[in-house]
Design a protein around this motif. Structure first.
Motif, PDB file in Angstrom:
ATOM      1  N   ASP A 158       2.276  -0.345  -4.708  1.00  0.00           N
ATOM      2  CA  ASP A 158       3.427  -0.119  -3.835  1.00  0.00           C
ATOM      3  C   ASP A 158       3.714   1.365  -3.637  1.00  0.00           C
ATOM      4  O   ASP A 158       4.195   1.776  -2.571  1.00  0.00           O
ATOM      5  CB  ASP A 158       4.666  -0.814  -4.397  1.00  0.00           C
ATOM      6  CG  ASP A 158       4.656  -2.315  -4.122  1.00  0.00           C
ATOM      7  OD1 ASP A 158       3.667  -2.815  -3.542  1.00  0.00           O
ATOM      8  OD2 ASP A 158       5.635  -2.989  -4.491  1.00  0.00           O
ATOM      9  N   ASP A 159       3.416   2.193  -4.648  1.00  0.00           N
ATOM     10  CA  ASP A 159       3.590   3.643  -4.469  1.00  0.00           C
ATOM     11  C   ASP A 159       2.749   4.139  -3.299  1.00  0.00           C
ATOM     12  O   ASP A 159       3.201   4.956  -2.489  1.00  0.00           O
ATOM     13  CB  ASP A 159       3.184   4.387  -5.745  1.00  0.00           C
ATOM     14  CG  ASP A 159       4.206   4.253  -6.864  1.00  0.00           C
ATOM     15  OD1 ASP A 159       5.353   3.843  -6.577  1.00  0.00           O
ATOM     16  OD2 ASP A 159       3.861   4.550  -8.019  1.00  0.00           O
ATOM     17  N   LEU A 160       1.532   3.635  -3.203  1.00  0.00           N
ATOM     18  CA  LEU A 160       0.646   4.045  -2.115  1.00  0.00           C
ATOM     19  C   LEU A 160       1.030   3.381  -0.796  1.00  0.00           C
ATOM     20  O   LEU A 160       1.104   4.045   0.245  1.00  0.00           O
ATOM     21  CB  LEU A 160      -0.803   3.711  -2.470  1.00  0.00           C
ATOM     22  CG  LEU A 160      -1.409   4.570  -3.587  1.00  0.00           C
ATOM     23  CD1 LEU A 160      -2.681   3.930  -4.121  1.00  0.00           C
ATOM     24  CD2 LEU A 160      -1.705   5.973  -3.093  1.00  0.00           C
ATOM     25  N   LEU A 161       1.295   2.099  -0.824  1.00  0.00           N
ATOM     26  CA  LEU A 161       1.598   1.379   0.413  1.00  0.00           C
ATOM     27  C   LEU A 161       2.855   1.929   1.090  1.00  0.00           C
ATOM     28  O   LEU A 161       2.857   2.187   2.300  1.00  0.00           O
ATOM     29  CB  LEU A 161       1.777  -0.110   0.118  1.00  0.00           C
ATOM     30  CG  LEU A 161       2.049  -1.005   1.329  1.00  0.00           C
ATOM     31  CD1 LEU A 161       0.850  -1.017   2.277  1.00  0.00           C
ATOM     32  CD2 LEU A 161       2.387  -2.422   0.885  1.00  0.00           C
TER      33      LEU A 161
ATOM     34  N   MET B 184       5.584   5.909   3.902  1.00  0.00           N
ATOM     35  CA  MET B 184       5.024   4.799   4.684  1.00  0.00           C
ATOM     36  C   MET B 184       3.580   5.033   5.127  1.00  0.00           C
ATOM     37  O   MET B 184       3.098   4.448   6.101  1.00  0.00           O
ATOM     38  CB  MET B 184       5.901   4.494   5.903  1.00  0.00           C
ATOM     39  CG  MET B 184       7.338   4.135   5.545  1.00  0.00           C
ATOM     40  SD  MET B 184       7.489   2.712   4.421  1.00  0.00           S
ATOM     41  CE  MET B 184       7.174   1.353   5.543  1.00  0.00           C
ATOM     42  N   MET B 185       2.862   5.850   4.374  1.00  0.00           N
ATOM     43  CA  MET B 185       1.486   6.170   4.760  1.00  0.00           C
ATOM     44  C   MET B 185       0.595   4.932   4.744  1.00  0.00           C
ATOM     45  O   MET B 185      -0.319   4.802   5.567  1.00  0.00           O
ATOM     46  CB  MET B 185       0.912   7.248   3.835  1.00  0.00           C
ATOM     47  CG  MET B 185      -0.538   7.629   4.149  1.00  0.00           C
ATOM     48  SD  MET B 185      -0.802   8.201   5.862  1.00  0.00           S
ATOM     49  CE  MET B 185      -0.303   9.927   5.718  1.00  0.00           C
ATOM     50  N   GLY B 186       0.837   4.004   3.836  1.00  0.00           N
ATOM     51  CA  GLY B 186       0.014   2.801   3.803  1.00  0.00           C
ATOM     52  C   GLY B 186       0.122   1.997   5.083  1.00  0.00           C
ATOM     53  O   GLY B 186      -0.877   1.461   5.577  1.00  0.00           O
ATOM     54  N   TYR B 187       1.307   1.921   5.645  1.00  0.00           N
ATOM     55  CA  TYR B 187       1.508   1.197   6.900  1.00  0.00           C
ATOM     56  C   TYR B 187       0.812   1.914   8.052  1.00  0.00           C
ATOM     57  O   TYR B 187       0.174   1.277   8.905  1.00  0.00           O
ATOM     58  CB  TYR B 187       3.001   1.043   7.181  1.00  0.00           C
ATOM     59  CG  TYR B 187       3.645  -0.043   6.360  1.00  0.00           C
ATOM     60  CD1 TYR B 187       4.029  -1.243   6.933  1.00  0.00           C
ATOM     61  CD2 TYR B 187       3.848   0.120   4.983  1.00  0.00           C
ATOM     62  CE1 TYR B 187       4.611  -2.256   6.176  1.00  0.00           C
ATOM     63  CE2 TYR B 187       4.421  -0.874   4.219  1.00  0.00           C
ATOM     64  CZ  TYR B 187       4.802  -2.061   4.817  1.00  0.00           C
ATOM     65  OH  TYR B 187       5.352  -3.055   4.059  1.00  0.00           O
ATOM     66  N   ALA B 188       0.964   3.232   8.079  1.00  0.00           N
ATOM     67  CA  ALA B 188       0.304   4.011   9.127  1.00  0.00           C
ATOM     68  C   ALA B 188      -1.215   3.883   9.029  1.00  0.00           C
ATOM     69  O   ALA B 188      -1.909   3.726  10.040  1.00  0.00           O
ATOM     70  CB  ALA B 188       0.726   5.476   9.020  1.00  0.00           C
ATOM     71  N   LEU B 189      -1.730   3.907   7.804  1.00  0.00           N
ATOM     72  CA  LEU B 189      -3.176   3.788   7.611  1.00  0.00           C
ATOM     73  C   LEU B 189      -3.679   2.397   7.962  1.00  0.00           C
ATOM     74  O   LEU B 189      -4.775   2.244   8.524  1.00  0.00           O
ATOM     75  CB  LEU B 189      -3.539   4.115   6.158  1.00  0.00           C
ATOM     76  CG  LEU B 189      -4.000   5.535   5.861  1.00  0.00           C
ATOM     77  CD1 LEU B 189      -4.170   5.738   4.369  1.00  0.00           C
ATOM     78  CD2 LEU B 189      -5.296   5.863   6.599  1.00  0.00           C
ATOM     79  N   GLY B 190      -2.889   1.377   7.653  1.00  0.00           N
ATOM     80  CA  GLY B 190      -3.297   0.022   7.993  1.00  0.00           C
ATOM     81  C   GLY B 190      -3.481  -0.149   9.490  1.00  0.00           C
ATOM     82  O   GLY B 190      -4.478  -0.730   9.951  1.00  0.00           O
TER      83      GLY B 190
END
Length: 258
Positions: free
Chosen positions: A208-211, A220-226
């Motif tokens: 969750d730290d990454l996501l 919110m980098m995980g969402y942008a990367l997804g």
């Protein structure tokens, strides 16, 4: 199954969510803890403003409209029939998760929770339903325990769900998190934080730290990367939501991400 008439619960106990949350079969034994969990994703706290939101949702027939939308996408995607719970969104919408345009939600393997506010354009509700119901449909294909999903799975979940919004409603309705950061910034984050942690499971704190982009990771980098992962995949592969909804997460790792 289907849309649960939570409006009837709130007519009786609007000011005591802990009471009617006992009716949510996914809540388990610790109802107060489950209510706090839902609050972290945007569920209302009793107030005059949230009561007005509830009355507005009733006036606009939100339960009936969400039921019709769920039936539409269930047919399109040959999807499951989860419980769908609708509640007002937290007043002020200042909780930091999907804080855009008066809506939020969270999905479990057999339940979808939608937190709605008054909106000028009810397609915003449809965008949220698409996103969260897509999660439910993909979970029904992958058939894995929730806490066994990996970081890569979560990136693909979020990316595919927002590309479903793009496919059915258009770019205007995708979330703001999908458009955060430049391609260069996302690739830098990929190599620095994500590439070596793709197998980290949802049960691990680092997931969750990454996501969500906590501590040292951009917000919110995980969402942008997804979203970016699926965007890159679409550059070289035929894509439609209906065809790709159940593909293994590794399928979407193009050469730039290997």
């Amino acid at each position: 199954m289907g849309v649960i008439r939570t409006d009837r619960w709130m007519e009786e106990d609007f000011g005591r969510p802990e009471v009617f949350c006992k009716n949510i079969k996914q809540a388990g034994k610790d109802v107060k803890d489950f209510y706090r969990y839902l609050q972290s994703f945007g569920m209302y706290r009793p107030s005059g403003q949230s009561k007005q939101t509830f009355l507005s949702l009733k006036e606009k027939n939100a339960w009936e409209k969400i039921a019709a939308l769920k039936a539409k996408y269930q047919k399109l995607w040959k999807g499951p029939d989860p419980d769908i719970y609708i509640f007002p969104i937290r007043a002020g919408n200042g909780f930091g998760f999907r804080k855009s345009r008066g809506k939020s939600g969270v999905t479990l393997p057999d339940a979808v929770f939608l937190f709605l506010g008054p909106v000028r354009d009810e397609k915003e509700w449809e965008a949220l339903l698409i996103h969260e119901y897509h999660h439910a449909a993909r979970m029904s294909r992958l058939k894995r325990p929730l806490m066994e999903y990996t970081l890569l799975d979560s990136l693909v979940f979020e990316g595919l769900a927002e590309h479903a919004v793009l496919e059915y409603l258009g770019e205007e309705y995708i979330s703001g998190t999908s458009r955060l950061y430049t391609g260069r910034q996302k690739m830098q984050a990929w190599h620095r934080f994500f590439a070596e942690n793709l197998e980290r499971k949802k049960s691990e704190k680092i997931h969750d730290d990454l996501l969500f982009g906590r501590r040292y990771v951009p917000n919110m980098m995980g969402y942008a990367l997804g979203y970016f992962l699926i965007e890159e995949f679409k550059n070289t592969h035929a894509f439609s939501t209906a065809k790709c909804i159940g593909l293994a997460s590794e399928t979407f790792l193009t050469k730039n991400f290997k």
